[in-house]
Write a protein that holds these residues in place. Structure first.
Motif, PDB file in Angstrom:
ATOM      1  N   SER A 702     -23.284 -23.727   6.612  1.00  0.00           N
ATOM      2  CA  SER A 702     -23.178 -23.881   8.069  1.00  0.00           C
ATOM      3  C   SER A 702     -21.897 -23.233   8.581  1.00  0.00           C
ATOM      4  N   HIS A 703     -21.885 -22.956   9.892  1.00  0.00           N
ATOM      5  CA  HIS A 703     -20.667 -22.427  10.530  1.00  0.00           C
ATOM      6  C   HIS A 703     -19.652 -23.545  10.725  1.00  0.00           C
ATOM      7  N   SER A 704     -18.386 -23.196  10.610  1.00  0.00           N
ATOM      8  CA  SER A 704     -17.305 -24.128  10.927  1.00  0.00           C
ATOM      9  C   SER A 704     -16.149 -23.337  11.526  1.00  0.00           C
ATOM     10  N   CYS A 705     -15.522 -23.921  12.538  1.00  0.00           N
ATOM     11  CA  CYS A 705     -14.327 -23.291  13.114  1.00  0.00           C
ATOM     12  C   CYS A 705     -13.121 -23.456  12.192  1.00  0.00           C
ATOM     13  N   ASP A 706     -13.240 -24.347  11.212  1.00  0.00           N
ATOM     14  CA  ASP A 706     -12.221 -24.519  10.171  1.00  0.00           C
ATOM     15  C   ASP A 706     -12.937 -24.462   8.812  1.00  0.00           C
ATOM     16  N   PRO A 707     -13.376 -23.284   8.402  1.00  0.00           N
ATOM     17  CA  PRO A 707     -14.255 -23.163   7.234  1.00  0.00           C
ATOM     18  C   PRO A 707     -13.552 -23.524   5.926  1.00  0.00           C
ATOM     19  N   SER A 708     -14.358 -23.919   4.933  1.00  0.00           N
ATOM     20  CA  SER A 708     -13.834 -24.215   3.606  1.00  0.00           C
ATOM     21  C   SER A 708     -14.021 -23.051   2.646  1.00  0.00           C
ATOM     22  N   ALA A 709     -14.717 -21.998   3.097  1.00  0.00           N
ATOM     23  CA  ALA A 709     -14.963 -20.846   2.236  1.00  0.00           C
ATOM     24  C   ALA A 709     -15.067 -19.588   3.090  1.00  0.00           C
ATOM     25  N   ARG A 710     -15.060 -18.418   2.423  1.00  0.00           N
ATOM     26  CA  ARG A 710     -15.222 -17.167   3.150  1.00  0.00           C
ATOM     27  C   ARG A 710     -15.893 -16.125   2.260  1.00  0.00           C
ATOM     28  N   PHE A 711     -16.429 -15.096   2.923  1.00  0.00           N
ATOM     29  CA  PHE A 711     -17.068 -13.991   2.226  1.00  0.00           C
ATOM     30  C   PHE A 711     -16.024 -13.016   1.676  1.00  0.00           C
ATOM     31  N   VAL A 712     -16.316 -12.452   0.517  1.00  0.00           N
ATOM     32  CA  VAL A 712     -15.546 -11.348  -0.041  1.00  0.00           C
ATOM     33  C   VAL A 712     -16.553 -10.323  -0.573  1.00  0.00           C
ATOM     34  N   VAL A 751     -14.656 -12.540  18.784  1.00  0.00           N
ATOM     35  CA  VAL A 751     -16.062 -12.558  19.180  1.00  0.00           C
ATOM     36  C   VAL A 751     -16.400 -13.886  19.855  1.00  0.00           C
ATOM     37  N   ILE A 752     -15.872 -14.982  19.320  1.00  0.00           N
ATOM     38  CA  ILE A 752     -16.116 -16.305  19.917  1.00  0.00           C
ATOM     39  C   ILE A 752     -15.495 -16.375  21.306  1.00  0.00           C
ATOM     40  N   GLU A 753     -14.260 -15.896  21.421  1.00  0.00           N
ATOM     41  CA  GLU A 753     -13.570 -15.935  22.723  1.00  0.00           C
ATOM     42  C   GLU A 753     -14.291 -15.077  23.756  1.00  0.00           C
ATOM     43  N   GLU A 763     -23.520 -25.151  21.933  1.00  0.00           N
ATOM     44  CA  GLU A 763     -22.591 -26.154  21.432  1.00  0.00           C
ATOM     45  C   GLU A 763     -22.328 -25.948  19.942  1.00  0.00           C
ATOM     46  N   CYS A 764     -21.063 -26.049  19.548  1.00  0.00           N
ATOM     47  CA  CYS A 764     -20.710 -25.988  18.134  1.00  0.00           C
ATOM     48  C   CYS A 764     -20.796 -27.403  17.547  1.00  0.00           C
ATOM     49  N   LEU A 765     -21.379 -27.514  16.370  1.00  0.00           N
ATOM     50  CA  LEU A 765     -21.600 -28.814  15.747  1.00  0.00           C
ATOM     51  C   LEU A 765     -20.705 -29.052  14.540  1.00  0.00           C
ATOM     52  N   CYS A 766     -19.669 -28.235  14.362  1.00  0.00           N
ATOM     53  CA  CYS A 766     -18.863 -28.376  13.147  1.00  0.00           C
ATOM     54  C   CYS A 766     -18.003 -29.641  13.169  1.00  0.00           C
ATOM     55  N   ARG A 767     -17.613 -30.105  14.353  1.00  0.00           N
ATOM     56  CA  ARG A 767     -16.889 -31.362  14.535  1.00  0.00           C
ATOM     57  C   ARG A 767     -15.540 -31.398  13.789  1.00  0.00           C
ATOM     58  N   THR A 768     -14.931 -30.270  13.539  1.00  0.00           N
ATOM     59  CA  THR A 768     -13.620 -30.244  12.892  1.00  0.00           C
ATOM     60  C   THR A 768     -12.522 -30.350  13.952  1.00  0.00           C
ATOM     61  N   GLU A 769     -11.286 -30.585  13.528  1.00  0.00           N
ATOM     62  CA  GLU A 769     -10.178 -30.686  14.473  1.00  0.00           C
ATOM     63  C   GLU A 769      -9.942 -29.360  15.195  1.00  0.00           C
ATOM     64  N   LYS A 770     -10.291 -28.244  14.533  1.00  0.00           N
ATOM     65  CA  LYS A 770     -10.087 -26.928  15.140  1.00  0.00           C
ATOM     66  C   LYS A 770     -11.322 -26.417  15.875  1.00  0.00           C
ATOM     67  N   CYS A 771     -12.313 -27.276  16.064  1.00  0.00           N
ATOM     68  CA  CYS A 771     -13.572 -26.862  16.675  1.00  0.00           C
ATOM     69  C   CYS A 771     -13.342 -26.297  18.080  1.00  0.00           C
ATOM     70  N   LYS A 772     -13.978 -25.164  18.364  1.00  0.00           N
ATOM     71  CA  LYS A 772     -13.834 -24.514  19.665  1.00  0.00           C
ATOM     72  C   LYS A 772     -14.879 -25.006  20.663  1.00  0.00           C
ATOM     73  N   LYS A 773     -15.700 -25.964  20.248  1.00  0.00           N
ATOM     74  CA  LYS A 773     -16.707 -26.618  21.087  1.00  0.00           C
ATOM     75  C   LYS A 773     -17.898 -25.719  21.403  1.00  0.00           C
ATOM     76  N   LEU A 774     -17.628 -24.412  21.599  1.00  0.00           N
ATOM     77  CA  LEU A 774     -18.701 -23.480  21.935  1.00  0.00           C
ATOM     78  C   LEU A 774     -18.668 -22.293  20.975  1.00  0.00           C
ATOM     79  N   ILE A 775     -19.867 -21.769  20.628  1.00  0.00           N
ATOM     80  CA  ILE A 775     -19.972 -20.603  19.759  1.00  0.00           C
ATOM     81  C   ILE A 775     -21.036 -19.662  20.333  1.00  0.00           C
ATOM     82  N   PRO A 776     -21.021 -18.402  19.937  1.00  0.00           N
ATOM     83  CA  PRO A 776     -22.000 -17.442  20.479  1.00  0.00           C
ATOM     84  C   PRO A 776     -23.435 -17.843  20.171  1.00  0.00           C
TER      85      PRO A 776
END
Length: 777
Positions: A702-712, A751-753, A763-776
């Motif tokens: 899932s998407h998160s504004c404070d992700p625990s992983a990333r692509f390489v 891109v989000i901004e 609406e963003c559903l990640c519910r993290t402290e850094k959540c931007k509330k809205l996503i594309p």
């Protein structure tokens, strides 16, 4: 260094010292020889020796040179450490005076644990002498075993396998320790890097043979199985394949048991699951007897009752790295090319006209059930059978003496903590077995069951009532339950992973309203002929020596990473020759196999280059993470409003490789739905991986504004001659505990901004402290 006077060396000329030095120097470039005795590499070595020395030396002579070198290294270490009791600095000085030492100094790495064992023994001997307590070698062995705590199953199995080469040992258990058990101890170090004292090996041999006799007695006299059933039951014994060669030595005992049974009992027929239930009680008593016997002899048995940890503290780490995943094994392609005409086959690429998900060939009982099972399940999942055997099929198909009964799943019983509800592959009938019995006969499946149990315990923190309801449904009869769908999807997708040596993937939903996701599971990528040809034409596809000839190197990057052979590694030079450092960030794993993201811009592409055989390192090199694949279990979990997400089935460290994002590699812009597409920019801006229809567990992140992983993006191939197909790896940005979500950021911050400014958001559903509330959208 003269060759040992063995039977294979008779009538063979002595190899000159200078040739022996040359052989040992060249072996340095053939890791397969000193780890797995690879015949292909022996052939290559023979040719190279012939070319460089202009001397025709046979392969069997080279093997003797190598074996003698290892043996002399062991003997030399024992002499200096145990016999002469020198200090470490003095040992090094003495070794350096040895004419051949410089040519095989690299053996010190594979002998490290063996040498550590020698230093430990020296210390114990000195301590005992200081206390004026002289103890014999067997007592010293007991002290050592107590220090090691226990001999694990892998080590015990290796000892039993090595015994096959030493018939004088299992022919006469009470043979002299030093003479006959020392070669076994030395060979164990070469194979496993584990040092075990001689009395321990002797007791393992003795207790193992006694255990085989007791098994025969139990199955022949007490349970009264026929001959085929005896063999079938024994074959489910985890140690049995390692010491089948004991059978000739207990032939008289077995013959006596059959004579005591009498001819009338030999024709008795019993259904296979019933047989297992009948012998379980006998096995439990037998295990207790053997444990007591071995403890009396000071041999530590794995998973003993006295040393077993509590459920909360038990180590649930897995070893999902079977031999079939080694780089020297054939038939393990890294990608599948479709619509390639005429089709051809290579070790690294599989060419087919079309790809279809099918029941794995190893699942023979599931295939049999699909053809003959009476229970039809109303479902359609690619590569998963929709028929099972039920109770009505037991008489006809359950009594087949030639079949095997692989355990598919074990489910916890909330009312009985010491037993598990057990289901066999292809059958919907539940059997109840003790944890101790499953530990012996189905340890891998039991480990998965324990991992799932621990996962659910963690999920209680979110919704205990839902977890309790789930357990209640799972512990009862699940013939028509949706849980069977989840368990089957989990099992067959994990089987697809297992053939590559990857960890299992489980699917769980705490609500019975949602069925498992439908897609084609595949551990590797698929691409068609046009994309394959596009990849092979790129400059990055050229082997390193061609790149070096075509283009002068720019400034070399200073990122040696954790390659086993940093002085020979060409990965950094390859990056200089092929990639634009202003366009993509270069990242590499350290000696622990971890990536450090502290200086990596989260909004910029990251590229990692993995070692190939050109670097001279082995398949265990820390810079080969994608090649080894997913090693931590993963859980596809229904998250409610977010749909299915991905959670960890074990602890994941910051910087650790989690898995590879697989699917169909295609050209960007082909198709309208981009929700499952991941860009391969950094290696090829024109390509994407789409996992909408074909993919693995990573498609559920899932998407998160404070992700625990990333692509390489990964440049990876095992051989320089392999076609270079871009790969996409997922690495952890932070520590992830069991049951925690594995998330990524779908979009860059700008891109989000921009989407927020335009109002094209949801609406963003990640519910993290850094959540931007809205996503594309």
């Amino acid at each position: 260094m003269d060759l040992p006077s063995t039977s294979t060396a008779k009538n063979q000329p002595t190899v000159p010292v200078e040739i022996q030095k040359l052989v040992l120097e060249i072996i340095y470039n053939y890791p397969g020889i000193w780890t797995k005795d690879c015949e292909i590499e022996w052939g290559n070595l023979t040719e190279e020796v012939k070319t460089k020395s202009k001397t025709d030396v046979e392969t069997n002579i080279l093997k003797l040179v190598f074996k003698s070198a290892k043996a002399q290294m062991c003997d030399k270490l024992k002499e200096l450490i145990l016999d002469k009791r020198l200090e470490l600095s003095s040992v090094e000085s003495e070794l350096q005076k040895w004419p051949l030492y410089s040519t095989f100094e690299y053996y010190r790495k594979i002998l490290k644990r063996y040498e550590e064992g020698l230093w430990f023994q020296q210390k114990r001997m000195i301590d005992l002498e200081n206390r004026s307590v002289m103890e014999d070698e067997e007592t010293l062995g007991r002290i050592r075993v107590k220090h090691k705590n226990e001999i694990d199953r892998k080590t015990r199995t290796a000892i039993l396998e090595i015994l096959e080469e030493y018939p004088e040992v299992y022919g006469n258990i009470d043979t002299t320790i030093n003479k006959d058990y020392q070669p076994i101890a030395d060979e164990l170090v070469f194979r496993t890097n584990v040092a075990v004292d001689l009395p321990v090996i002797k007791n393992i041999v003795k207790s193992t043979r006694e255990l085989l006799i007791k098994n025969l007695k139990t199955n022949i006299l007490n349970t009264k199985l026929n001959r085929d059933e005896v063999e079938e039951t024994l074959s489910k014994w985890i140690y049995y394949p390692s010491f089948r060669y004991y059978r000739p030595w207990v032939k008289e005992s077995e013959k006596l048991f059959w004579e005591m049974r009498g001819e009338a009992d030999k024709e008795m027929e019993v259904d296979t699951p019933a047989v297992i239930e009948e012998v379980e009680h006998q096995r439990e008593e037998e295990a207790m007897e053997v444990t007591e016997t071995v403890e009396t002899e000071n041999v530590a048995i794995p998973e003993s009752q006295e040393e077993k940890k509590s459920e909360e503290e038990e180590d649930l780490s897995f070893s999902f790295d079977p031999e079939s995943a080694d780089e020297d094994k054939p038939n393990l392609p890294s990608a599948i090319v479709i619509r390639y005409n005429p089709p051809k086959q290579t070790e690294s690429i599989r060419f087919v006209q079309e790809y279809k998900s099918e029941i794995p060939e190893s699942c023979t009982e599931a295939r049999r059930a699909q053809n003959h099972g009476s229970q039809l399940l109303e479902r359609s999942y690619p590569g998963i059978p929709n028929r099972k055997f039920g109770e009505p099929d037991n008489k006809k198909f359950g009594a087949d003496e030639s079949l095997t009964w692989p355990v598919q799943m074990v489910l916890e019983d909330p009312e009985d903590k010491n037993h598990w509800m057990t289901y066999f592959e292809g059958w919907n009938i539940a059997y109840k077995y003790s944890e101790e019995y499953l530990e012996e006969t189905a340890w891998y499946t039991l480990k998965v069951g324990k991992m799932k149990k621990k996962f659910l315990k963690e999920m209680e923190k979110l919704d205990k009532d839902a977890v309790d309801e789930y357990r209640s449904r799972a512990s009862g009869t699940i013939t028509k339950s949706f849980i069977f769908d989840y368990e089957d999807v989990s099992y067959f997708h994990s089987k697809a992973n297992e053939q590559y040596g990857f960890a299992p993937v489980l699917y769980i939903s705490l609500t019975k309203k949602i069925r498992p996701p439908v897609f084609h599971f595949i551990p590797i990528n698929i691409l068609d002929k046009s994309v394959f040809q596009h990849c092979t034409k790129r400059m990055a596809n050229k082997p390193f020596h061609s790149l070096r000839a075509l283009k002068a190197s720019r400034t070399t990057v200073t990122n040696p990473g954790g390659c086993e052979k940093p002085e020979k590694c060409v990965c950094d030079k390859r990056y200089d020759l092929v990639y634009d450092k202003n366009y993509v960030q270069y990242v590499q794993t350290d000696s622990s196999g971890l990536l450090n993201f502290s200086d990596v811009d989260p909004n910029q592409r990251a590229l990692s280059i993995e070692c190939s055989k050109e670097c001279g390192c082995s398949s265990k090199c820390p810079r080969r993470q994608t090649q080894r694949g997913q090693k931590t279990p993963l859980i596809v979990f229904y998250e409610g409003k977010k749909g299915f997400g991905l959670r960890a089935g074990g602890r994941i460290r910051k910087g650790q490789f989690i898995g590879e994002y697989t699917g169909v590699i295609k050209k960007a812009g082909e198709g309208d739905d981009t929700s499952y597409e991941a860009c391969l920019g950094g290696i090829d801006e024109n390509l994407v991986i789409c996992s909408k229809e074909y993919g693995n567990a990573m498609r559920f992140m899932s998407h998160s504004c404070d992700p625990s992983a990333r692509f390489v993006v990964v440049h990876s191939r095992r051989q320089e001659s392999d076609p270079l197909i871009p790969r996409l790896a997922i690495f952890a940005l932070k520590d992830i505990d069991i049951a925690e979500e594995v998330t990524i950021s779908y979009w860059k911050e700008d891109v989000i901004e921009e989407a927020i400014k335009k109002g094209t958001t949801i609406e963003c559903l990640c519910r993290t402290e850094k959540c931007k509330k809205l996503i594309p959208v």
